[in-house]
Design a protein around this motif. Sequence first.
Motif, PDB file in Angstrom:
ATOM      1  N   LYS A  25       3.422   6.666   8.511  1.00  0.00           N
ATOM      2  CA  LYS A  25       3.891   7.678   7.571  1.00  0.00           C
ATOM      3  C   LYS A  25       4.603   6.984   6.409  1.00  0.00           C
ATOM      4  CE  LYS A  25       2.860  10.935  10.532  1.00  0.00           C
ATOM      5  NZ  LYS A  25       1.472  10.992  10.779  1.00  0.00           N
ATOM      6  N   THR A  26       4.070   7.138   5.206  1.00  0.00           N
ATOM      7  CA  THR A  26       4.633   6.481   4.026  1.00  0.00           C
ATOM      8  C   THR A  26       6.069   6.900   3.731  1.00  0.00           C
ATOM      9  OG1 THR A  26       2.424   6.309   3.102  1.00  0.00           O
ATOM     10  CG2 THR A  26       4.254   6.035   1.583  1.00  0.00           C
ATOM     11  N   PRO A  27       6.435   8.190   3.833  1.00  0.00           N
ATOM     12  CA  PRO A  27       7.812   8.565   3.491  1.00  0.00           C
ATOM     13  C   PRO A  27       8.879   7.883   4.344  1.00  0.00           C
ATOM     14  CG  PRO A  27       6.447  10.516   3.582  1.00  0.00           C
ATOM     15  CD  PRO A  27       5.621   9.379   4.084  1.00  0.00           C
ATOM     16  N   ILE A  28       8.592   7.641   5.620  1.00  0.00           N
ATOM     17  CA  ILE A  28       9.613   7.021   6.474  1.00  0.00           C
ATOM     18  C   ILE A  28       9.385   5.526   6.652  1.00  0.00           C
ATOM     19  CG2 ILE A  28      10.193   9.129   7.700  1.00  0.00           C
ATOM     20  CD1 ILE A  28       8.423   8.229   9.990  1.00  0.00           C
ATOM     21  N   GLY A  29       8.232   5.025   6.254  1.00  0.00           N
ATOM     22  CA  GLY A  29       7.970   3.596   6.307  1.00  0.00           C
ATOM     23  C   GLY A  29       7.606   3.065   7.678  1.00  0.00           C
ATOM     24  N   CYS A  30       7.236   3.915   8.607  1.00  0.00           N
ATOM     25  CA  CYS A  30       6.812   3.472   9.940  1.00  0.00           C
ATOM     26  C   CYS A  30       6.105   4.633  10.632  1.00  0.00           C
ATOM     27  CB  CYS A  30       7.994   2.970  10.756  1.00  0.00           C
ATOM     28  SG  CYS A  30       9.247   4.202  11.083  1.00  0.00           S
ATOM     29  N   THR A  31       5.775   4.436  11.905  1.00  0.00           N
ATOM     30  CA  THR A  31       5.139   5.510  12.663  1.00  0.00           C
ATOM     31  C   THR A  31       6.202   6.293  13.429  1.00  0.00           C
ATOM     32  OG1 THR A  31       4.850   4.182  14.657  1.00  0.00           O
ATOM     33  CG2 THR A  31       3.101   4.065  13.012  1.00  0.00           C
ATOM     34  N   PRO A  32       5.954   7.568  13.739  1.00  0.00           N
ATOM     35  CA  PRO A  32       6.899   8.315  14.577  1.00  0.00           C
ATOM     36  C   PRO A  32       7.091   7.657  15.948  1.00  0.00           C
ATOM     37  CG  PRO A  32       5.391   9.824  13.520  1.00  0.00           C
ATOM     38  CD  PRO A  32       4.898   8.438  13.216  1.00  0.00           C
ATOM     39  N   TYR A  33       6.062   7.026  16.468  1.00  0.00           N
ATOM     40  CA  TYR A  33       6.169   6.328  17.752  1.00  0.00           C
ATOM     41  C   TYR A  33       7.206   5.211  17.668  1.00  0.00           C
ATOM     42  CZ  TYR A  33       4.562   4.236  22.118  1.00  0.00           C
ATOM     43  OH  TYR A  33       4.488   3.756  23.391  1.00  0.00           O
ATOM     44  N   LYS A  34       7.182   4.451  16.571  1.00  0.00           N
ATOM     45  CA  LYS A  34       8.134   3.348  16.405  1.00  0.00           C
ATOM     46  C   LYS A  34       9.556   3.886  16.281  1.00  0.00           C
ATOM     47  CE  LYS A  34       8.891  -0.945  13.927  1.00  0.00           C
ATOM     48  NZ  LYS A  34       9.001  -1.769  15.112  1.00  0.00           N
ATOM     49  N   LEU A  35       9.723   5.045  15.653  1.00  0.00           N
ATOM     50  CA  LEU A  35      11.060   5.635  15.552  1.00  0.00           C
ATOM     51  C   LEU A  35      11.625   6.002  16.914  1.00  0.00           C
ATOM     52  CD1 LEU A  35      11.102   8.068  12.514  1.00  0.00           C
ATOM     53  CD2 LEU A  35      12.342   5.949  12.808  1.00  0.00           C
ATOM     54  N   VAL A  36      10.756   6.445  17.809  1.00  0.00           N
ATOM     55  CA  VAL A  36      11.230   6.873  19.126  1.00  0.00           C
ATOM     56  C   VAL A  36      11.392   5.693  20.075  1.00  0.00           C
ATOM     57  CG1 VAL A  36      10.653   8.271  21.144  1.00  0.00           C
ATOM     58  CG2 VAL A  36      10.252   9.166  18.858  1.00  0.00           C
ATOM     59  N   TYR A  37      10.404   4.801  20.093  1.00  0.00           N
ATOM     60  CA  TYR A  37      10.392   3.749  21.111  1.00  0.00           C
ATOM     61  C   TYR A  37      10.713   2.361  20.574  1.00  0.00           C
ATOM     62  CZ  TYR A  37       8.157   7.476  23.669  1.00  0.00           C
ATOM     63  OH  TYR A  37       7.880   8.684  24.256  1.00  0.00           O
ATOM     64  N   ILE A  89      14.554   8.534  -0.368  1.00  0.00           N
ATOM     65  CA  ILE A  89      14.044   7.879  -1.578  1.00  0.00           C
ATOM     66  C   ILE A  89      12.682   8.447  -1.947  1.00  0.00           C
ATOM     67  CG2 ILE A  89      13.191   5.676  -2.482  1.00  0.00           C
ATOM     68  CD1 ILE A  89      15.439   4.327  -0.815  1.00  0.00           C
ATOM     69  N   TYR A  90      11.812   8.635  -0.947  1.00  0.00           N
ATOM     70  CA  TYR A  90      10.477   9.184  -1.187  1.00  0.00           C
ATOM     71  C   TYR A  90      10.573  10.599  -1.754  1.00  0.00           C
ATOM     72  CZ  TYR A  90       5.649  10.553  -0.261  1.00  0.00           C
ATOM     73  OH  TYR A  90       4.359  11.011  -0.383  1.00  0.00           O
ATOM     74  N   THR A  91      11.467  11.410  -1.180  1.00  0.00           N
ATOM     75  CA  THR A  91      11.645  12.784  -1.657  1.00  0.00           C
ATOM     76  C   THR A  91      12.147  12.791  -3.099  1.00  0.00           C
ATOM     77  OG1 THR A  91      12.168  13.484   0.591  1.00  0.00           O
ATOM     78  CG2 THR A  91      12.789  14.979  -1.176  1.00  0.00           C
ATOM     79  N   GLU A  92      13.079  11.899  -3.407  1.00  0.00           N
ATOM     80  CA  GLU A  92      13.624  11.834  -4.765  1.00  0.00           C
ATOM     81  C   GLU A  92      12.546  11.413  -5.767  1.00  0.00           C
ATOM     82  OE1 GLU A  92      16.931   9.164  -7.090  1.00  0.00           O
ATOM     83  OE2 GLU A  92      17.337   9.721  -5.007  1.00  0.00           O
ATOM     84  N   LYS A  93      11.735  10.419  -5.397  1.00  0.00           N
ATOM     85  CA  LYS A  93      10.656   9.972  -6.292  1.00  0.00           C
ATOM     86  C   LYS A  93       9.628  11.078  -6.506  1.00  0.00           C
ATOM     87  CE  LYS A  93      10.748   5.002  -5.483  1.00  0.00           C
ATOM     88  NZ  LYS A  93      10.028   3.854  -4.910  1.00  0.00           N
ATOM     89  N   THR A  94       9.297  11.792  -5.420  1.00  0.00           N
ATOM     90  CA  THR A  94       8.330  12.889  -5.530  1.00  0.00           C
ATOM     91  C   THR A  94       8.866  13.993  -6.428  1.00  0.00           C
ATOM     92  OG1 THR A  94       7.594  12.387  -3.288  1.00  0.00           O
ATOM     93  CG2 THR A  94       6.940  14.500  -4.189  1.00  0.00           C
TER      94      THR A  94
END
Length: 157
Positions: A25-37, A89-94
């Motif tokens: 996912k570009t807005p968060i810079g990683c995958t949701p899986y990586k965020l959890v595990y 940052i992504y939200t602000e740029k958008t």
Amino acid sequence: MVGENGASWSDKLDDALWAFRTAYKTPIGCTPYKLVYDKACHLPVELEHKAYWALKHANFDLKTAGDHRKLQLNELSELRDQAYENSLIYTEKTKKLHDSKIKNRIFNVGDQVLLFNSRLKIFSGKLKSRWSGPFTITEVYPYGTAKLSHADGSKDN
């Protein structure tokens, strides 16, 4: 992937969830899986648990393994903080990009305008125009709001 009648959607749910969790996912810079595990999605969690169980029964140093896991958990919270900052940052740029495309228009009483029907997109006909009018501006309010009237004199907002 689901049949025409849509009855087999539950069979594909696990695959769809896995695809979502492992997609970058570009807005968060990683995958949701990586965020959890806090790791890439090569091994399911059950295998990691079995690996820790094997360490325990093979008489390895559990304190070292526990300290390493605590360090990984601290790194995970840092990764989540960084993902949150990336999403802001992504939200602000958008928002800046969106706002840069908006043209500031000043309307005056008596101007003739066309009205854009944004709801027509859902049920639009191929040749039907999404613009209607012309309308005449009868009153101008703050923040770009205006009262319109048809050519026959009837009011429209």
